[in-house]
Scaffold this active site. Sequence first.
Site, PDB file in Angstrom:
ATOM      1  N   GLU A 295     -22.160 -39.575 -33.226  1.00 58.42           N
ATOM      2  CA  GLU A 295     -21.133 -39.778 -32.211  1.00 58.42           C
ATOM      3  C   GLU A 295     -20.723 -38.439 -31.806  1.00 58.42           C
ATOM      4  O   GLU A 295     -20.573 -38.072 -30.749  1.00 58.42           O
ATOM      5  CB  GLU A 295     -19.973 -40.328 -32.826  1.00 58.42           C
TER       6      GLU A 295
ATOM      7  N   PHE B 288     -11.223 -52.894 -43.027  1.00 56.90           N
ATOM      8  CA  PHE B 288     -12.274 -52.120 -43.196  1.00 56.90           C
ATOM      9  C   PHE B 288     -12.637 -51.423 -41.962  1.00 56.90           C
ATOM     10  O   PHE B 288     -12.334 -51.978 -40.886  1.00 56.90           O
ATOM     11  CB  PHE B 288     -13.535 -53.325 -43.331  1.00 56.90           C
ATOM     12  N   GLN B 289     -13.109 -49.986 -41.910  1.00 56.08           N
ATOM     13  CA  GLN B 289     -13.258 -49.138 -40.808  1.00 56.08           C
ATOM     14  C   GLN B 289     -12.041 -49.072 -39.850  1.00 56.08           C
ATOM     15  O   GLN B 289     -12.272 -48.813 -38.712  1.00 56.08           O
ATOM     16  CB  GLN B 289     -14.542 -49.630 -39.940  1.00 56.08           C
TER      17      GLN B 289
ATOM     18  N   MET C   1     -22.429 -14.437 -36.268  1.00 58.45           N
ATOM     19  CA  MET C   1     -21.194 -13.858 -36.070  1.00 58.45           C
ATOM     20  C   MET C   1     -20.428 -13.683 -37.414  1.00 58.45           C
ATOM     21  O   MET C   1     -19.625 -12.581 -37.562  1.00 58.45           O
ATOM     22  CB  MET C   1     -20.291 -14.567 -35.149  1.00 58.45           C
TER      23      MET C   1
END
Length: 576
Positions: A66, A128-129, A487
């Site tokens: 994602e 759930f989730q 960096m």
Amino acid sequence: MRASTEPKPAEDKQQTIKTGADLLVEALIEQKVETIFGYPGGAVLPIYDALYRADGSFDHVLPRHEQGGIHAAEGYARVSRKPGVVIGTSGPGATNLITGIADAMMDSLPLVIFTGQVAKNVIGTDAFQESDVMGITTPITKHNYQVQDLEELPRIVNEAFHIAATGRPGPVVVDIPKDISATVFERDVKNEFHLPGYQPTVRPNPLQINKLREALIGARKPVVLTGAGILHAGGTEALKSFVSNYDLPVTSTLLGLGAFPGDHHRFLGMAGMHGTYAANMALYECDLLINIGGRFDDRLTGNLQHFAPNARIAHIDIDPAEIGKNVPTEIPIVSDARKALDKLNELEPATLDHAEWVEKLESNKQNYPLWHNESEDVILPQYLLRKVHQFTDGEAVVTTDVGQHQMWAAQYYTFSRPDRWVTSGGLGTMGFGFPAAIGAQIADKDSTVVAIVGDGGFQMTMQEMSLLQERGLPVKIIIVNNQALGMVRQWQEKFYDKRYSHSIIDTQPDFVKMAEAYGLHGYKMENIQEIDRELGDILNNDKPAVIDCRVVQQENVYPMIAPGKGSHEMIGVSKP
């Protein structure tokens, strides 16, 4: 023949087809959405079923993570100037989008993100989730919604796109419980909206425009600072006219690069921590600073006590919250940047008494240019970026992660056109550059797109190479490989007595074999002869490629304003 007297269908209504998810799809079609970056999961299965039924309506891009998907949507939004559309499922799907949402908020990129949510009757039960998307995203979005009633869905979608793309652009989240998207619905649903509390000021106050012109006439040391707001407003031509009317010197923020031609004789280069000496000294010594579409962030200003200490500050910005936030502003102009510039250009131009100032700035450009070490064998990163510019004729869309390679790209790839530069500025997100290049290539199919990435950041999202294989996208990935978090290593060298704590990465994958595993061409380059001989052909063909360029590990980005220092206290200005 008489015109028909039959009543026309109401434009503010749309008939649901089957489910709430179909309402969402219809709303997306109405918004003329062409591309969706999304990843399916349990809570968005009704939405994906509706997308299946609407086969051919959208180009759906399936990232392999994602985070890669939302960074691709950012790249798409930045190049196309249209909202990037993202779909993620509930719980981990939504939380995997958080970095990209925060990144888009900091850099003013229009996104509309649809997250799935557990059913309304179990919200708050640790189902759930389940995750509190509203609580998590409130600080990092321009606005967010959780749909509580199916009849609200079309209106909310229209509002989300309007808010994301108008005023100061930004991300908007729409959280959709699964029972809302799955509900069968047969009545007409209104989609009209009115937002009385959201009416961005887009036209400048004429009195303030006149005040700025008067300040210009009286100035002896004026300078223009360009920000990304000019690019978002499509104001680059108006900017060129304004600069020409008054023969003004110009510098730029990191995100503003390309708003004004980098090869113009009045351009001083990028300002800020790794900006040019000419640009930073112009900001320090000017008596009138005109900031157009920038937000005076700390990487630009350095120590605020030493920032433009003798200047009157004029600030044109569509977001009134930015004006005076960091730097006291004498001439505030709340406006769309292009509309403000158009009004300035309508006024009679004046000849300024600033010849001595312009001559000094030109002298600074000539006497203190960007410099780097030279080699006849090993690859210096600055040399590499100069060659990328040369081989692409300065016309490529360039995306980057954050770090040394980002600064070298900003310094040595001269942007002469707008919307060619896609980078993570405010949040400074590793892993941004490569997926952003995918979105940029989808938005601009005919341009060469080059992702300049570090070996560290690339490994955070390199699974998106699968999309290059799947879709035949000719993105070129150049890994500025110094086997370090460059960096971080530079700061440890300069400010932590060379204590390189976990910044050297000796163990790496074989990037050429990784590319080949994804069906791509991979190349490894270890000397400048290989760069000169092969890189141009690779960049100018229509095949995706991964180029692992082994550069000098200890090379640093100069010049530099050290933390806590002012813009006049740069180090590394001249070659030792």
